[in-house]
Write a protein that holds these residues in place. Structure first.
Motif, PDB file in Angstrom:
ATOM      1  N   ALA A  71       0.831  -1.207   0.000  1.00 12.93           N
ATOM      2  CA  ALA A  71       0.000   0.000   0.000  1.00 12.93           C
ATOM      3  C   ALA A  71       0.863   1.254   0.000  1.00 12.93           C
ATOM      4  N   THR A  72       1.977   1.223   0.697  1.00 11.75           N
ATOM      5  CA  THR A  72       2.882   2.380   0.697  1.00 11.75           C
ATOM      6  C   THR A  72       3.431   2.628  -0.700  1.00 11.75           C
ATOM      7  N   ALA A  73       3.841   1.575  -1.382  1.00 13.63           N
ATOM      8  CA  ALA A  73       4.338   1.732  -2.757  1.00 13.63           C
ATOM      9  C   ALA A  73       3.250   2.291  -3.663  1.00 13.63           C
ATOM     10  N   ILE A  74       2.020   1.813  -3.491  1.00 10.56           N
ATOM     11  CA  ILE A  74       0.915   2.269  -4.340  1.00 10.56           C
ATOM     12  C   ILE A  74       0.604   3.739  -4.076  1.00 10.56           C
ATOM     13  N   ARG A  75       0.762   4.194  -2.836  1.00  7.27           N
ATOM     14  CA  ARG A  75       0.571   5.625  -2.556  1.00  7.27           C
ATOM     15  C   ARG A  75       1.528   6.473  -3.389  1.00  7.27           C
ATOM     16  N   TYR A  76       2.757   6.017  -3.529  1.00  7.09           N
ATOM     17  CA  TYR A  76       3.716   6.749  -4.362  1.00  7.09           C
ATOM     18  C   TYR A  76       3.333   6.665  -5.843  1.00  7.09           C
ATOM     19  N   TYR A  77       2.822   5.522  -6.246  1.00  3.97           N
ATOM     20  CA  TYR A  77       2.345   5.385  -7.630  1.00  3.97           C
ATOM     21  C   TYR A  77       1.220   6.373  -7.903  1.00  3.97           C
ATOM     22  N   TYR A  78       0.281   6.465  -6.973  1.00  2.00           N
ATOM     23  CA  TYR A  78      -0.827   7.406  -7.137  1.00  2.00           C
ATOM     24  C   TYR A  78      -0.342   8.855  -7.063  1.00  2.00           C
ATOM     25  N   ALA A  79       0.627   9.146  -6.205  1.00  2.00           N
ATOM     26  CA  ALA A  79       1.165  10.503  -6.128  1.00  2.00           C
ATOM     27  C   ALA A  79       1.796  10.902  -7.453  1.00  2.00           C
ATOM     28  N   PHE A  80       2.538  10.005  -8.046  1.00  2.00           N
ATOM     29  CA  PHE A  80       3.160  10.260  -9.348  1.00  2.00           C
ATOM     30  C   PHE A  80       2.079  10.490 -10.409  1.00  2.00           C
ATOM     31  N   THR A  81       1.026   9.693 -10.363  1.00  2.00           N
ATOM     32  CA  THR A  81      -0.071   9.847 -11.313  1.00  2.00           C
ATOM     33  C   THR A  81      -0.737  11.216 -11.170  1.00  2.00           C
ATOM     34  N   THR A  82      -0.946  11.655  -9.938  1.00  2.00           N
ATOM     35  CA  THR A  82      -1.578  12.957  -9.720  1.00  2.00           C
ATOM     36  C   THR A  82      -0.673  14.089 -10.184  1.00  2.00           C
ATOM     37  N   LEU A  83       0.637  13.941 -10.012  1.00  2.00           N
ATOM     38  CA  LEU A  83       1.587  14.913 -10.563  1.00  2.00           C
ATOM     39  C   LEU A  83       1.436  15.006 -12.078  1.00  2.00           C
ATOM     40  N   ILE A  84       1.342  13.876 -12.744  1.00  2.00           N
ATOM     41  CA  ILE A  84       1.175  13.850 -14.200  1.00  2.00           C
ATOM     42  C   ILE A  84      -0.167  14.474 -14.580  1.00  2.00           C
ATOM     43  N   ASP A  85      -1.204  14.126 -13.844  1.00  2.00           N
ATOM     44  CA  ASP A  85      -2.522  14.694 -14.119  1.00  2.00           C
ATOM     45  C   ASP A  85      -2.484  16.223 -14.042  1.00  2.00           C
ATOM     46  N   ARG A  86      -1.765  16.763 -13.071  1.00  2.00           N
ATOM     47  CA  ARG A  86      -1.642  18.221 -12.948  1.00  2.00           C
ATOM     48  C   ARG A  86      -1.024  18.819 -14.213  1.00  2.00           C
ATOM     49  N   GLN A  87      -0.046  18.140 -14.788  1.00  2.00           N
ATOM     50  CA  GLN A  87       0.604  18.658 -15.991  1.00  2.00           C
ATOM     51  C   GLN A  87      -0.312  18.565 -17.211  1.00  2.00           C
ATOM     52  N   ILE A  88      -1.145  17.531 -17.253  1.00  2.00           N
ATOM     53  CA  ILE A  88      -2.164  17.458 -18.309  1.00  2.00           C
ATOM     54  C   ILE A  88      -3.084  18.665 -18.197  1.00  2.00           C
ATOM     55  N   GLY A  89      -3.465  18.998 -16.976  1.00  2.00           N
ATOM     56  CA  GLY A  89      -4.305  20.171 -16.768  1.00  2.00           C
ATOM     57  C   GLY A  89      -3.631  21.450 -17.233  1.00  2.00           C
ATOM     58  N   ARG A  90      -2.334  21.573 -17.007  1.00  2.00           N
ATOM     59  CA  ARG A  90      -1.598  22.764 -17.461  1.00  2.00           C
ATOM     60  C   ARG A  90      -1.636  22.888 -18.983  1.00  2.00           C
ATOM     61  N   ILE A  91      -1.442  21.773 -19.676  1.00  2.00           N
ATOM     62  CA  ILE A  91      -1.442  21.810 -21.137  1.00  2.00           C
ATOM     63  C   ILE A  91      -2.823  22.208 -21.659  1.00  2.00           C
ATOM     64  N   VAL A  92      -3.861  21.596 -21.104  1.00  2.00           N
ATOM     65  CA  VAL A  92      -5.219  21.905 -21.560  1.00  2.00           C
ATOM     66  C   VAL A  92      -5.576  23.355 -21.234  1.00  2.00           C
TER      67      VAL A  92
END
Length: 484
Positions: free
Chosen positions: A273-294
């Motif tokens: 679960a700890t590893a998955i939290r980091y996976y989700y954190a990385f995903t949310t970072l990427i999602d933020r950048q998608i928002g910047r582009i749009v």
């Protein structure tokens, strides 16, 4: 080309499982910008990769072909790949778009060649985006997260940033490559890539022609590194065990043994679960950048003429099915299913969902169709526009995912999906058959059940027919070992 040809932006994430996309169902993972694309566009519920490995899947986007046809059957420059530098051709997506008057731009991960003129002592034509019809970044090879390329290092130096990971301080073992970055969001590779795409859009939009930009993140493929801001989002979030976490991976024969975590027997769910939290954190970072582009498209008045396509190359295991890691080597949904969303600038079909089976190979003809072009007769994908326009249109009732190995190891797997039935062929191993309606997490292989015999035989024949139609060279040995 006509004066109203749309601009097209393809955003491709890397190793992105559906549990890390809010639009695909309840999840702790926060992806508000991807979710907004789904709310404003068409979401495809059952989209599958052509191959759950980076290079082969990306080759399918560039060619519209399955890996056994385009030849990049494993990661480029791995043993097991027939082609190591994506060959140039008038039929490449970029070349076809150029014929339609499009300027083609590229950002981020390439992984369709190392830009080398030799592979395994044979001469090759070096493949980089700039040699295959694109303007923009040239990052040879896989890139390992993009951290060491000179362009990114120069970006860090110019901004006064550093790329540094804090020492591991969690109370549990580090199950996967994970970490908390010391620098701000602006110091990360995803932010760097979004900056490049924004500047690329600005440049291409002044050239008097429509553009196609292919933006590629190195994530959420590991290592899962994010700044404190994003790691903090998940520190106290409960991560429930995967429904198939207790599947007996060691006791079940199959090629998946290659990817069982070596310490699985001693690992706890809290560690996963700890590893998955980091996976989700990385995903949310990427999602933020998608928002910047749009948002840049919106602020620059380009959003009303830009079609946005969001997808991933393949999924991720992250401990599912008894502690499996990475991708490949099995037939399971978590690595084969991918997100796929198309947003139109005029709001057509906003919030709608399509249930038809979609392949990653469909992106090639869809993009050409959107650009007013035609696809070669020999491709394997189909334009999604008829399915978008009319959900009841005649559409494929089955598709196939293939796998030929990765990490310099080889295997031969073919997965056939038809309705709620999934058939898995693994050369040298017993067949697998799953009823996705009654067993959505693929816990019970029903291939040996007498009541399923007819379904198993039908699936084998259907796969053989698909192999014939798609000129899959595996068909000969498959027929000899699986058909009467």
């Amino acid at each position: 080309m006509t004066t109203d040809s749309p601009d097209i932006l393809l955003i491709l994430t890397d190793q992105h499982r559906l549990s890390a996309v809010g639009a695909y169902g309840p999840t702790p993972c926060q992806t508000p910008h991807i979710d907004r694309l789904a709310a404003e566009g068409v979401r495809f519920q059952t989209a599958y990769t052509t191959c759950p490995v980076c290079s082969p899947a990306r080759g399918s986007v560039l060619t519209g072909l399955y890996p056994h046809s385009h030849g990049i059957c494993s990661n480029a420059h791995n043993l097991g790949s027939s082609v190591h530098e994506a060959p140039d051709s008038p039929d490449l997506l970029s070349r076809r778009l150029q014929d339609r008057g499009y300027a083609c731009g590229y950002t981020g991960k390439w992984h369709l060649g190392n830009g080398q003129s030799e592979a395994f002592s044979a001469r090759t034509d070096p493949a980089l985006p700039s040699t295959r019809g694109f303007q923009g970044q040239d990052f040879p090879g896989h890139g390992g997260g993009g951290f060491n390329y000179p362009d990114y290092r120069a970006y860090l130096e110019t901004g006064g940033f550093m790329h540094e990971v804090k020492p591991w301080s969690e109370s549990v073992r580090q199950v996967l490559p994970t970490g908390e970055l010391i620098g701000p969001t602006e110091s990360t590779v995803p932010h760097f890539l979004a900056d490049h795409t924004i500047s690329l859009i600005n440049r291409l939009s002044t050239q008097g022609s429509p553009y196609f930009v292919w933006h590629n993140f190195w994530g959420p493929h590991g290592p899962y590194f994010s700044p404190t801001e994003f790691v903090d989002l998940y520190r106290d979030i409960e991560i429930p065990p995967w429904p198939n976490y207790d599947w007996p991976s060691r006791e079940t024969p199959g090629p998946h043994h290659v990817k069982i975590h070596p310490d699985q027997e001693s690992l706890t769910w809290d560690e996963w679960a700890t590893a998955i939290r980091y996976y989700y954190a990385f995903t949310t970072l990427i999602d933020r950048q998608i928002g910047r582009i749009v948002e840049h498209l919106r602020q620059s008045d380009r959003l009303d003429r830009t079609i946005i396509i969001f997808a991933a190359d393949h999924g991720e295991t992250a401990g599912s099915h008894g502690g499996l890691t990475d991708k490949g080597w099995q037939h399971f949904e978590e690595i084969q299913r991918i997100p796929c969303i198309v947003r139109f600038p005029d709001g057509r079909f906003a919030g709608q969902v399509r249930e038809g089976l979609v392949s990653l190979a469909d992106l090639y003809p869809t993009i050409l169709d959107l650009a007013g072009g035609q696809s070669p007769d020999r491709i394997h994908g189909r334009s999604l526009l008829p399915l978008i326009d009319e959900p009841s249109t005649s559409w494929r009732d089955h598709l196939v995912v293939e796998f030929s190995g990765v990490n310099n190891l080889s295997a031969t797997l073919r997965t056939l999906v038809k309705g709620d039935l999934k058939y898995g062929f693994s050369a040298g191993h017993d067949d697998q058959l799953y009823d996705l309606a009654s067993d959505p997490y693929e816990l019970v292989n029903v291939a040996t059940e007498p009541s399923r015999r007819e379904q198993l035989e039908d699936a084998r024949q259907m796969l053989s027919d698909w192999m014939a139609d798609h000129h899959d060279p595996v068909r000969g040995i498959f027929n000899r070992t699986r058909l009467p």
